[in-house]
Design a protein around this motif. Structure first.
Motif, PDB file in Angstrom:
ATOM      1  N   SER A 662     -20.881  22.271   2.218  1.00  0.00           N
ATOM      2  CA  SER A 662     -19.396  22.237   2.187  1.00  0.00           C
ATOM      3  C   SER A 662     -18.931  20.938   2.888  1.00  0.00           C
ATOM      4  N   LYS A 663     -19.766  20.223   3.439  1.00  0.00           N
ATOM      5  CA  LYS A 663     -19.223  18.832   3.961  1.00  0.00           C
ATOM      6  C   LYS A 663     -20.031  17.749   3.373  1.00  0.00           C
ATOM      7  N   ILE A 664     -20.445  17.900   2.124  1.00  0.00           N
ATOM      8  CA  ILE A 664     -21.448  16.606   1.649  1.00  0.00           C
ATOM      9  C   ILE A 664     -20.424  16.120   0.521  1.00  0.00           C
ATOM     10  N   SER A 665     -20.532  14.740   0.358  1.00  0.00           N
ATOM     11  CA  SER A 665     -19.810  13.893  -0.716  1.00  0.00           C
ATOM     12  C   SER A 665     -20.661  13.394  -1.344  1.00  0.00           C
ATOM     13  N   LEU A 666     -20.641  12.884  -2.670  1.00  0.00           N
ATOM     14  CA  LEU A 666     -21.526  11.983  -3.336  1.00  0.00           C
ATOM     15  C   LEU A 666     -20.731  10.858  -3.995  1.00  0.00           C
ATOM     16  N   HIS A 667     -21.185   9.638  -3.431  1.00  0.00           N
ATOM     17  CA  HIS A 667     -20.603   8.469  -4.042  1.00  0.00           C
ATOM     18  C   HIS A 667     -21.617   7.941  -5.210  1.00  0.00           C
ATOM     19  N   ILE A 668     -21.079   7.805  -6.270  1.00  0.00           N
ATOM     20  CA  ILE A 668     -21.927   7.234  -7.504  1.00  0.00           C
ATOM     21  C   ILE A 668     -21.128   5.738  -8.002  1.00  0.00           C
ATOM     22  N   SER A 669     -21.944   5.033  -8.347  1.00  0.00           N
ATOM     23  CA  SER A 669     -21.488   3.768  -9.008  1.00  0.00           C
ATOM     24  C   SER A 669     -22.376   3.585 -10.114  1.00  0.00           C
ATOM     25  N   PHE A 670     -21.646   3.057 -11.249  1.00  0.00           N
ATOM     26  CA  PHE A 670     -22.405   2.958 -12.639  1.00  0.00           C
ATOM     27  C   PHE A 670     -21.378   2.058 -13.465  1.00  0.00           C
ATOM     28  N   ASP A 671     -22.065   1.460 -14.398  1.00  0.00           N
ATOM     29  CA  ASP A 671     -21.358   0.761 -15.523  1.00  0.00           C
ATOM     30  C   ASP A 671     -21.439   1.575 -16.909  1.00  0.00           C
ATOM     31  N   LEU A 672     -20.461   1.631 -17.791  1.00  0.00           N
ATOM     32  CA  LEU A 672     -20.640   2.185 -18.964  1.00  0.00           C
ATOM     33  C   LEU A 672     -20.177   1.198 -19.815  1.00  0.00           C
ATOM     34  N   ASP A 673     -20.556   1.173 -21.302  1.00  0.00           N
ATOM     35  CA  ASP A 673     -20.195   0.323 -22.424  1.00  0.00           C
ATOM     36  C   ASP A 673     -18.457   0.716 -22.742  1.00  0.00           C
ATOM     37  N   SER A 674     -17.842  -0.109 -23.451  1.00  0.00           N
ATOM     38  CA  SER A 674     -16.503   0.229 -23.566  1.00  0.00           C
ATOM     39  C   SER A 674     -16.597   1.599 -24.540  1.00  0.00           C
ATOM     40  N   SER A 675     -15.461   2.246 -24.448  1.00  0.00           N
ATOM     41  CA  SER A 675     -15.198   3.589 -25.232  1.00  0.00           C
ATOM     42  C   SER A 675     -16.130   4.620 -24.773  1.00  0.00           C
ATOM     43  N   CYS A 676     -16.844   4.505 -23.651  1.00  0.00           N
ATOM     44  CA  CYS A 676     -17.487   5.759 -22.906  1.00  0.00           C
ATOM     45  C   CYS A 676     -16.765   6.172 -21.604  1.00  0.00           C
ATOM     46  N   TYR A 677     -16.646   7.403 -21.514  1.00  0.00           N
ATOM     47  CA  TYR A 677     -16.129   8.128 -20.709  1.00  0.00           C
ATOM     48  C   TYR A 677     -16.868   8.513 -19.321  1.00  0.00           C
ATOM     49  N   ALA A 678     -16.393   7.977 -18.133  1.00  0.00           N
ATOM     50  CA  ALA A 678     -17.235   8.560 -17.130  1.00  0.00           C
ATOM     51  C   ALA A 678     -17.206  10.027 -16.713  1.00  0.00           C
ATOM     52  N   THR A 679     -15.963  10.572 -17.052  1.00  0.00           N
ATOM     53  CA  THR A 679     -16.064  12.188 -16.890  1.00  0.00           C
ATOM     54  C   THR A 679     -17.300  12.903 -17.791  1.00  0.00           C
ATOM     55  N   VAL A 680     -17.221  12.268 -19.031  1.00  0.00           N
ATOM     56  CA  VAL A 680     -18.485  13.091 -19.792  1.00  0.00           C
ATOM     57  C   VAL A 680     -19.892  12.703 -19.204  1.00  0.00           C
ATOM     58  N   CYS A 681     -20.103  11.168 -18.723  1.00  0.00           N
ATOM     59  CA  CYS A 681     -21.329  11.143 -18.000  1.00  0.00           C
ATOM     60  C   CYS A 681     -21.571  12.006 -16.851  1.00  0.00           C
ATOM     61  N   LEU A 682     -20.579  12.291 -15.963  1.00  0.00           N
ATOM     62  CA  LEU A 682     -20.572  13.064 -14.830  1.00  0.00           C
ATOM     63  C   LEU A 682     -20.581  14.618 -15.207  1.00  0.00           C
ATOM     64  N   ARG A 683     -20.212  14.963 -16.339  1.00  0.00           N
ATOM     65  CA  ARG A 683     -20.411  16.410 -17.234  1.00  0.00           C
ATOM     66  C   ARG A 683     -21.947  16.640 -17.351  1.00  0.00           C
ATOM     67  N   GLU A 684     -22.672  15.426 -17.749  1.00  0.00           N
ATOM     68  CA  GLU A 684     -23.839  15.666 -18.179  1.00  0.00           C
ATOM     69  C   GLU A 684     -24.866  15.585 -16.730  1.00  0.00           C
ATOM     70  N   ILE A 685     -24.420  14.751 -15.818  1.00  0.00           N
ATOM     71  CA  ILE A 685     -25.075  14.764 -14.378  1.00  0.00           C
ATOM     72  C   ILE A 685     -24.954  16.151 -13.727  1.00  0.00           C
ATOM     73  N   MET A 686     -23.717  16.809 -13.626  1.00  0.00           N
ATOM     74  CA  MET A 686     -23.658  17.884 -13.133  1.00  0.00           C
ATOM     75  C   MET A 686     -23.741  19.161 -13.654  1.00  0.00           C
ATOM     76  N   LYS A 687     -23.630  19.079 -15.069  1.00  0.00           N
ATOM     77  CA  LYS A 687     -23.550  20.295 -15.615  1.00  0.00           C
ATOM     78  C   LYS A 687     -22.274  21.014 -15.483  1.00  0.00           C
ATOM     79  N   CYS A 688     -21.118  20.587 -15.462  1.00  0.00           N
ATOM     80  CA  CYS A 688     -19.958  20.967 -15.229  1.00  0.00           C
ATOM     81  C   CYS A 688     -18.947  20.561 -16.041  1.00  0.00           C
TER      82      CYS A 688
END
Length: 690
Positions: A662-688
């Motif tokens: 309950s007290k843990i946070s994850l800090h992520i840093s990355f680059d994506l090509d144009s027209s790519c979505y970070a929320t979509v990448c996170l969806r793949e990472i987290m399966k959410c």
């Protein structure tokens, strides 16, 4: 909108929340041919004494690679307008080195071209290439054109696409008398017949400089040949350029003063615009240039188009006077370059304090010479905090730290499905943007207007005005109720008040808002279809490349049309496993694309029929909308991925394997090509789904 779409990786993932606050989701656009924006921003803040909006958690230092073709390295690549004007693309008539034929152009990162070729090819092949180039020039100098034309040199297979692009560019810059050709990943070098022909008409230095200018393709750049008093000879040069490069270039003769202070005539070349400006003066191509001011927009909890509406209202210009390279998240802190027409840098600086009250800051204000184009960016850098980490309910006995590590490694290795993200469609809204786009494609103008004015379930001035309009169709009354910054809504309502809420009036209403905003809704619909097509393709064929799939050709020829670059996989190629799933593309629907010739192509036709678009030409003439379509890779990769875990006390990293979830946070840093979505990448990472 992403619910039930496919995944490419099979790790269990984990749960967490994103965008708890804007500072948990920071987006910085990576510019083309300019220093990275985060560098620009820091420089700007140091000059103004401003501090960026506070961000939570420690950041890892990032370093930028400095290799062949790298941008923003060694202090940052100069912008095209800051380079030596004698370098490819500059106006050679203004070059201070006009009389120094031995001087070579300055190179990126201070490397010599030979060093770049050594790095890309290896020293033995690089030396063979240099020898081939020397021998070819010797044949030409001896007049043995037939022997020279027959000469070819193979660089062998170059599998990495970026390396091929770097080689094409580097070879053309060092040896402008050579051309490079790629066939099935093999690169071949041969003599440039056009170079040889122009050498017969002008000096070799002029020819070399001309082809470097041509290769650089810098917008608004010009090239001038040496003064030439022979009208017939100038006519021959004009004809040569128009015959060989007429679709790309245009020429004009103009009067100059030569070294003896005598009037003479020179030929100027520039890249062709879509059409000539209406007014031309005798001494130049355009009587008056537009005024452009570039800046970096920092915004918080604002849509890009909403921020532009605020800026336009304050500056007294139209939203269409702003240009940008992409739409950025609302629930985030974002940094992106913009250019505004008809506004001076001084005027833009004046409104800075007012814009801060709206959640915006304006940095790095400077004059520019042209607008920006959608898609004209390398990509985006993301700094994201995922809070309230837990395991999935079906995986509650696993170790959270191991699940996170597994997820990061999996996505870094295998990539993610390249879906359009939920913000493309108006996440959480009662009416999503793709629904409006479908109504416009079906030319149901009244329906599109009513969808546009469908309110959210909140009691605020904007939604109250929308609610009132739908109930009464009183455009004038709704206009009075709307806040000033709602520029799109006001533009539409003014036309509806004048022409009525009928088919004709609604058509004129849509024409009253900028083209970029009109087509945004249609593109949202096309994006939704692409998402569904990608899921269908992965569901029936998985990661195997099958007959009828579409892949991009590796031919690096910009004169080839987009559809001609798309190859349909054959049965023998499927059997030989010639292509990988990372090369497969799917079309964004439009009038100039080809569809897969397998079950996926049939799916597209059935899906469009379901939306009554089976006969749609993807040209909505009444709204001046033209949708040619394009292609998008099914899978994409993440770059420069790094992460760390943080406990409830700020800055405390987690080392042990028994975490208090309950007290843990994850800090992520990355680059994506144009027209790519970070929320979509996170969806793949987290399966959410977000």
């Amino acid at each position: 909108m992403l619910h039930s779409l496919s995944y490419v990786t099979d790790h269990p993932g984990f749960c967490g929340t994103i965008k708890n606050s804007p500072c948990d989701f920071v987006v910085t656009e990576i510019e083309v041919s300019e220093p990275l924006l985060r560098d620009t921003r820091v420089e700007s803040l140091q000059k103004t004494g401003e501090a960026p909006l506070e961000q939570n958690g420690p950041k890892k230092p990032r370093t930028e690679s400095c290799g062949p073709g790298a941008e923003g390295c060694c202090g940052g690549a100069a912008s095209p307008l800051e380079r030596d004007p004698g370098h490819a693309g500059g106006d050679s008539s203004a070059s201070p080195d006009k009389n120094q034929p031995g001087r070579e152009p300055e190179l990126k990162c201070g490397l010599e071209e030979g060093g770049i070729l050594d790095a890309l090819l290896g020293k033995p092949v690089s030396e063979q290439l240099h020898k081939f180039a020397r021998d070819l020039k010797d044949e030409w100098d001896l007049g043995n054109n037939a022997n020279a034309c027959a000469r070819e040199f193979s660089l062998g297979p170059v599998l990495d696409k970026k390396n091929r692009a770097d080689l094409h560019s580097t070879i053309r810059q060092e040896f402008p008398f050579l051309v490079t050709v790629t066939t099935d990943n093999e690169m071949t070098v041969k003599g440039n017949a056009d170079y040889r022909e122009l050498c017969q008409l002008v000096t070799e230095k002029e020819t070399s400089d001309f082809f470097k200018f041509l290769d650089a393709k810098l917008e608004n750049s010009t090239f001038s040949f040496e003064p030439d008093g022979d009208k017939e000879h100038r006519k021959i040069v004009h004809h040569f350029i128009n015959r060989r490069f007429g679709k790309l270039l245009e020429t004009k003769s103009f009067t100059v003063t030569d070294v003896s202070d005598q009037p003479n005539t020179s030929i100027m070349v520039r890249f062709r615009e879509k059409r000539w400006p209406r007014k031309r003066s005798a001494g130049g191509f355009q009587e008056k240039q537009d005024l452009y001011t570039a800046f970096t927009l920092q915004k918080e909890n604002l849509e890009t188009l909403e921020a532009i509406s605020f800026l336009a209202a304050e500056l007294g210009v139209l939203p269409s006077d702003f240009s940008y390279t992409g739409i950025k998240d609302k629930k985030a802190i974002t940094y992106q370059p913009m250019v505004v027409k008809k506004v001076t840098p001084e005027r833009l600086k004046e409104i800075g304090s007012k814009m801060e009250k709206k959640g915006m800051r304006i940095h790095n204000i400077h004059s520019a010479c042209q607008h920006l184009r959608l898609g004209q960016l390398k990509g985006n850098h993301f700094d994201i905090v995922v809070r309230d980490l837990t395991l999935h309910s079906h995986d509650s006995s696993a170790d959270l730290k191991e699940r996170i590590s597994e997820a990061m490694e999996n996505v870094e290795t295998k990539g993610f499905v390249n879906y359009y993200g939920p913000q493309r469609f108006g996440q959480g809204q009662n009416v999503q943007t793709d629904q409006i786009g479908l109504a416009l494609l079906n030319e149901k103008m009244v329906k599109a207007v009513k969808l546009f004015f469908t309110p959210e379930d909140t009691d605020d001035p904007v939604n109250n005005a929308k609610r009132y309009f739908l109930q009464t169709e009183d455009a004038k009354g709704a206009l009075v109720m709307l806040p000033e910054f709602k520029v799109r809504e006001k533009m539409l309502l003014r036309a509806l008040h004048r022409y009525g809420v009928n088919h004709e009036g609604c058509t004129k209403g849509w024409l009253n808002i900028p083209h970029s905003m009109r087509i945004f809704y249609v593109h949202a619909y096309c994006s939704k279809i692409w998402n569904e097509a990608a899921s269908y393709r992965l569901k029936i064929y998985g990661s195997k490349v099958v007959e009828g799939d579409l892949v991009f050709s590796e031919e690096n020829d910009e004169n080839v049309s987009l559809s001609d670059k798309v190859h349909v996989v054959t049965a023998p190629e499927e059997s030989a496993n010639k292509y990988s799933i990372n090369q497969v593309v799917l079309p964004m629907v439009g009038h100039s694309i080809k569809y897969p010739s397998n079950k996926v192509g049939q799916w597209y036709h059935e899906r469009l029929s379901k939306d009554e678009l089976q006969m749609c030409k993807f040209r909505v003439s009444p709204l001046q909308l033209n949708i040619p379509g394009c292609y998008r890779l099914i899978l994409k990769n993440v770059q420069n991925l790094s992460y760390f875990l943080e406990g409830s006390e700020k800055g405390t990293a987690i080392e042990d394997n028994h975490l208090n979830e309950s007290k843990i946070s994850l800090h992520i840093s990355f680059d994506l090509d144009s027209s790519c979505y970070a929320t979509v990448c996170l969806r793949e990472i987290m399966k959410c789904d977000f």
